[in-house]
Write an enzyme that holds these catalytic residues in place. Structure first.
Site: not given
Length: 322
Positions: A241, A270, A288
């Protein structure tokens, strides 16, 4: 008897959407555009279930007022974007999708490790810009992977799968830190051994890969002091994360040569990625993509379907969190 009304915050693979629509009264976010907090709150107030993704933010405030939703079927294994305690206080169940994305996320972490070690992203950019003028003995020399030490922070499903790839696939030595002890015999099955602290792992490793949960407990786990504990020639890999890494501290460490490089799939704010990271040649950046295979994303959707189905049939959802 009417079917439960379900709201899906982002589009899923078609196969998973189809099964969901067979079982429930489903509303999709047809435009697949990220929702605002007021839109998420409206969905919570209007539907029996809301199925968010890791890109949706659900802080405590969205659970205030006349909330109709009884379950959040999260499309993703991480759930630090949801205030689970606030949801639980309102009687809302929260589920996630563990297990099905293990291999693909471990594969992506390996991709990042190899890319930063062998300067893959940098080399492709040079080639596409027509700046490569041919082979030479000193051109774009990287770092060998075999025989190097990789340190893993977090030895859950993905950490273990990554360890196996590193040790048995690429001949790397593996050490790790986990918040709870792992039986040495089990760890040896993954070619790994546990060290007492995060700092011990950082100091020993040529590559450090993060596989720990996000959220308050691990926010900025990798801060300036921790980055300084790493070897000057080491690389940081993050597929966990974004909030696990203090991004400003990482940028400073990369600029000053405190560490050699980084491979990142997740970011602190993000989808915003800092200009500094985007202009650094010693950083490999991906948008991602950890679970982004057709097989895994479909399996994730089916996990959500199974959890929501169990809930509305009066059974315990298999992947309830909190």
């Amino acid at each position: 008897m009417s079917r439960p009304r379900i709201f899906v915050t982002r589009r899923w693979p078609a196969a998973a959407e189809a099964v969901l629509a067979e079982r429930f009264d489903v509303t999709l976010n047809e435009g697949d555009i990220p929702l605002s907090l007021p839109q998420i709150q409206q969905a919570l107030n209007s539907y029996d279930a809301v199925l968010p993704t890791v890109s949706d933010k659900l802080p405590a405030g969205v659970f205030e007022g006349d909330v109709r939703a009884r379950i959040l079927g999260n499309f993703g294994v991480g759930y630090n974007h949801i205030d689970v305690a606030a949801a639980k206080a309102r009687g809302i169940a929260v589920t996630n999708t563990p297990g099905v994305l293990t291999d693909c996320t471990a594969d992506l972490a390996m991709l990042l490790l190899l890319s930063v070690a062998r300067r893959g992203g940098e080399g492709e950019r040079q080639l596409r810009a027509r700046e490569w003028h041919g082979w030479s003995p000193t051109h774009m020399v990287g770092t060998k992977v075999a025989g190097k030490m990789v340190g893993i922070i977090g030895f859950g499903r993905i950490g273990k799968a990554f360890a196996k790839r590193c040790h048995f696939g690429f001949g790397m030595d593996v050490v790790f830190h986990n918040r709870s002890p792992v039986d040495p015999t089990e760890a040896a099955g993954y070619g790994a051994r546990q060290l007492p602290t995060v700092d011990d792992v950082l100091a020993a490793s040529d590559f450090v890969s993060l596989h720990c949960p996000g959220g308050a407990e691990n926010r900025h786990l990798m801060n300036a002091a921790r980055l300084a504990t790493m070897k000057p020639g080491a690389f940081l890999i993050n597929t966990a994360r974004g909030d696990v890494v203090d991004e400003e501290a990482l940028i400073a460490a990369l600029r000053k040569g405190v560490i050699r490089g980084a491979g990142l799939d997740v970011y602190e704010a993000e989808p915003a990625v800092s200009e500094a990271l985007r202009t650094m040649e010693n950083v490999m950046l991906l948008p991602h993509l950890g679970s982004a295979t057709e097989e895994t994303r479909t399996a994730m959707g089916m996990k959500v379907v199974d959890n929501v189905t169990a809930f509305f049939e009066g059974r315990e959802p298999p992947d309830r969190v909190g």
